[in-house]
Design a protein around this motif. Structure first.
Motif, PDB file in Angstrom:
ATOM      1  N   ARG A 102       0.828  -1.205   0.000  1.00 45.75           N
ATOM      2  CA  ARG A 102       0.000   0.000   0.000  1.00 45.75           C
ATOM      3  C   ARG A 102       0.865   1.260   0.000  1.00 45.75           C
ATOM      4  NH1 ARG A 102      -5.284   1.292   0.390  1.00 45.75           N
ATOM      5  NH2 ARG A 102      -5.713  -0.938   0.217  1.00 45.75           N
ATOM      6  N   ARG A 103       1.932   1.267   0.793  1.00 46.55           N
ATOM      7  CA  ARG A 103       2.791   2.442   0.825  1.00 46.55           C
ATOM      8  C   ARG A 103       3.482   2.648  -0.511  1.00 46.55           C
ATOM      9  NH1 ARG A 103       3.422   7.203   1.211  1.00 46.55           N
ATOM     10  NH2 ARG A 103       5.356   8.093   2.002  1.00 46.55           N
ATOM     11  N   LYS A 104       3.877   1.568  -1.174  1.00 44.53           N
ATOM     12  CA  LYS A 104       4.524   1.698  -2.477  1.00 44.53           C
ATOM     13  C   LYS A 104       3.556   2.249  -3.524  1.00 44.53           C
ATOM     14  CE  LYS A 104       8.062   0.411  -3.836  1.00 44.53           C
ATOM     15  NZ  LYS A 104       9.232   1.252  -4.181  1.00 44.53           N
ATOM     16  N   VAL A 105       2.295   1.828  -3.477  1.00 46.86           N
ATOM     17  CA  VAL A 105       1.303   2.388  -4.404  1.00 46.86           C
ATOM     18  C   VAL A 105       1.080   3.868  -4.105  1.00 46.86           C
ATOM     19  CG1 VAL A 105      -1.115   2.311  -5.122  1.00 46.86           C
ATOM     20  CG2 VAL A 105       0.159   0.183  -4.846  1.00 46.86           C
ATOM     21  N   GLU A 106       0.998   4.208  -2.835  1.00 41.48           N
ATOM     22  CA  GLU A 106       0.828   5.613  -2.459  1.00 41.48           C
ATOM     23  C   GLU A 106       2.002   6.460  -2.948  1.00 41.48           C
ATOM     24  OE1 GLU A 106       0.419   5.341   1.740  1.00 41.48           O
ATOM     25  OE2 GLU A 106      -1.719   4.820   1.671  1.00 41.48           O
ATOM     26  N   MET A 107       3.194   5.900  -2.918  1.00 43.47           N
ATOM     27  CA  MET A 107       4.365   6.634  -3.392  1.00 43.47           C
ATOM     28  C   MET A 107       4.313   6.829  -4.904  1.00 43.47           C
ATOM     29  SD  MET A 107       7.317   5.091  -0.929  1.00 43.47           S
ATOM     30  CE  MET A 107       8.571   6.227  -1.496  1.00 43.47           C
ATOM     31  N   ARG A 109       1.607   7.232  -6.498  1.00 40.20           N
ATOM     32  CA  ARG A 109       0.603   8.293  -6.643  1.00 40.20           C
ATOM     33  C   ARG A 109       1.208   9.661  -6.309  1.00 40.20           C
ATOM     34  NH1 ARG A 109      -3.397   8.000  -1.953  1.00 40.20           N
ATOM     35  NH2 ARG A 109      -1.598   8.995  -0.970  1.00 40.20           N
ATOM     36  N   ASP A 110       1.983   9.727  -5.232  1.00 38.09           N
ATOM     37  CA  ASP A 110       2.436  11.010  -4.694  1.00 38.09           C
ATOM     38  C   ASP A 110       3.766  11.492  -5.268  1.00 38.09           C
ATOM     39  OD1 ASP A 110       0.185  10.906  -3.088  1.00 38.09           O
ATOM     40  OD2 ASP A 110       1.272  10.133  -1.344  1.00 38.09           O
ATOM     41  N   PHE A 111       4.593  10.560  -5.769  1.00 40.58           N
ATOM     42  CA  PHE A 111       5.941  10.924  -6.227  1.00 40.58           C
ATOM     43  C   PHE A 111       6.247  10.334  -7.609  1.00 40.58           C
ATOM     44  CE2 PHE A 111       6.014  10.559  -1.550  1.00 40.58           C
ATOM     45  CZ  PHE A 111       6.308  11.883  -1.223  1.00 40.58           C
ATOM     46  N   PRO A 112       5.390  10.589  -8.599  1.00 41.11           N
ATOM     47  CA  PRO A 112       5.631   9.975  -9.914  1.00 41.11           C
ATOM     48  C   PRO A 112       6.901  10.474 -10.591  1.00 41.11           C
ATOM     49  CG  PRO A 112       3.875  11.603 -10.056  1.00 41.11           C
ATOM     50  CD  PRO A 112       4.164  11.412  -8.599  1.00 41.11           C
ATOM     51  N   ARG A 113       7.248  11.741 -10.408  1.00 40.78           N
ATOM     52  CA  ARG A 113       8.455  12.255 -11.064  1.00 40.78           C
ATOM     53  C   ARG A 113       9.708  11.609 -10.478  1.00 40.78           C
ATOM     54  NH1 ARG A 113       8.139  18.528 -10.240  1.00 40.78           N
ATOM     55  NH2 ARG A 113       7.693  17.735  -8.141  1.00 40.78           N
ATOM     56  N   GLU A 114       9.714  11.421  -9.168  1.00 43.76           N
ATOM     57  CA  GLU A 114      10.857  10.766  -8.533  1.00 43.76           C
ATOM     58  C   GLU A 114      11.033   9.344  -9.068  1.00 43.76           C
ATOM     59  OE1 GLU A 114       9.521  13.953  -5.633  1.00 43.76           O
ATOM     60  OE2 GLU A 114       8.609  12.628  -7.095  1.00 43.76           O
ATOM     61  N   SER A 115       9.913   8.639  -9.239  1.00 43.71           N
ATOM     62  CA  SER A 115       9.981   7.276  -9.760  1.00 43.71           C
ATOM     63  C   SER A 115      10.532   7.260 -11.181  1.00 43.71           C
ATOM     64  CB  SER A 115       8.588   6.635  -9.721  1.00 43.71           C
ATOM     65  OG  SER A 115       8.635   5.300 -10.176  1.00 43.71           O
ATOM     66  N   ARG A 116      10.080   8.184 -12.007  1.00 46.12           N
ATOM     67  CA  ARG A 116      10.542   8.214 -13.393  1.00 46.12           C
ATOM     68  C   ARG A 116      12.010   8.623 -13.491  1.00 46.12           C
ATOM     69  NH1 ARG A 116       5.077   9.914 -14.207  1.00 46.12           N
ATOM     70  NH2 ARG A 116       5.606  12.130 -14.073  1.00 46.12           N
ATOM     71  N   LEU A 117      12.448   9.542 -12.632  1.00 49.46           N
ATOM     72  CA  LEU A 117      13.864   9.908 -12.616  1.00 49.46           C
ATOM     73  C   LEU A 117      14.719   8.685 -12.312  1.00 49.46           C
ATOM     74  CD1 LEU A 117      15.494  13.015 -10.947  1.00 49.46           C
ATOM     75  CD2 LEU A 117      16.385  10.738 -10.488  1.00 49.46           C
ATOM     76  N   HIS A 175       4.808   0.580 -11.538  1.00 47.96           N
ATOM     77  CA  HIS A 175       4.149   0.667 -12.840  1.00 47.96           C
ATOM     78  C   HIS A 175       3.164   1.830 -12.871  1.00 47.96           C
ATOM     79  CE1 HIS A 175       2.319  -0.935 -16.573  1.00 47.96           C
ATOM     80  NE2 HIS A 175       1.178  -0.544 -16.038  1.00 47.96           N
ATOM     81  N   TYR A 176       2.511   2.084 -11.767  1.00 43.73           N
ATOM     82  CA  TYR A 176       1.471   3.115 -11.722  1.00 43.73           C
ATOM     83  C   TYR A 176       2.042   4.524 -11.722  1.00 43.73           C
ATOM     84  CZ  TYR A 176      -1.681  -0.741 -11.109  1.00 43.73           C
ATOM     85  OH  TYR A 176      -2.376  -1.908 -11.322  1.00 43.73           O
ATOM     86  N   ALA A 177       3.347   4.658 -11.549  1.00 46.85           N
ATOM     87  CA  ALA A 177       4.027   5.941 -11.739  1.00 46.85           C
ATOM     88  C   ALA A 177       4.686   6.000 -13.109  1.00 46.85           C
ATOM     89  CB  ALA A 177       5.073   6.162 -10.650  1.00 46.85           C
TER      90      ALA A 177
END
Length: 210
Positions: A102-107, A109-117, A175-177
């Motif tokens: 759940r926390r990873k999904v929330e991240m 949602r909340d930090f998509p740019r960080e994930s893509r970087l 994946h969701y980011a």
């Protein structure tokens, strides 16, 4: 060009208030640019433009594009690894894995740019962070994989390879980011709002713990 911030001196190690605000503005602009263009495609000129500063002003706060990037990566890794560090060997396995998912999904949602970087850096072969991946990250994953493996041997989770179990959680949640545009396009307007993250979390809980 050195900014004159003497009137805003606070005395803490972070510099003046204005200096801290400008550093944060540069990092926010760099996050936007790096997450979209990757390290190779990003330029100091573009970061300065997005930050609303001159290039010399940016170079006053950070000596190079790589220095900005590594500062961002340090922050991202602290953020990204906190949920894994929180996994408690003494906790209930199902509750611990559910909380992690759940926390990873929330991240995402909340930090998509960080994930893509971070994903862009990995796709380029991780030239700037490979020692971290082979050192601190590996040690943490090995530690938590040992916990998950113990739960599996106790019959409290389905028996699987614990490292690949963690990798699968990373892949499906991030994946969701990283593929957000694709997710929203396929779900369509009726299902592509904020509730898609709650739906994703419930589905992944069932997938990994069902």
């Amino acid at each position: 060009m050195r900014p004159d911030d003497s009137a805003e001196l606070t005395g803490d190690a972070g510099g003046t208030r204005i200096q801290r605000e400008r550093r944060e503005a540069i990092l926010e602009a760099a996050l936007e640019v790096f997450s979209r263009d990757g390290f190779r495609g990003a330029t100091l000129d573009r970061i300065a433009l997005v930050a609303g500063m001159s290039k010399p002003n940016v170079l006053y706060y950070f000596k190079s594009k790589e220095a900005i990037f590594l500062t961002l990566v340090d922050r991202i890794m602290e953020l990204w690894l906190a949920p894994l560090r929180a996994m408690d060997a003494g906790g209930d396995p199902v509750a611990e894995i559910r909380a992690y998912i759940r926390r990873k999904v929330e991240m995402s949602r909340d930090f998509p740019r960080e994930s893509r970087l971070f994903a862009n850096e990995i796709l380029q072969g991780a030239p700037r962070i490979l020692p971290f991946l082979q050192g601190e990250l590996k040690a943490l994953v090995d530690e938590k994989a040992a916990i998950v493996g113990a739960w599996m041997r106790q019959g409290r989770l389905k028996t699987l390879d614990p490292h690949h179990f963690i990798f699968a959680i990373w892949a499906t949640t991030q994946h969701y980011a990283d593929f957000d545009v694709q997710v929203r396009a396929v779900l369509g307007p009726e299902r592509s709002g904020e509730r898609r993250f709650e739906e994703a979390a419930r589905f992944l809980e069932g997938l990994f713990l069902g």
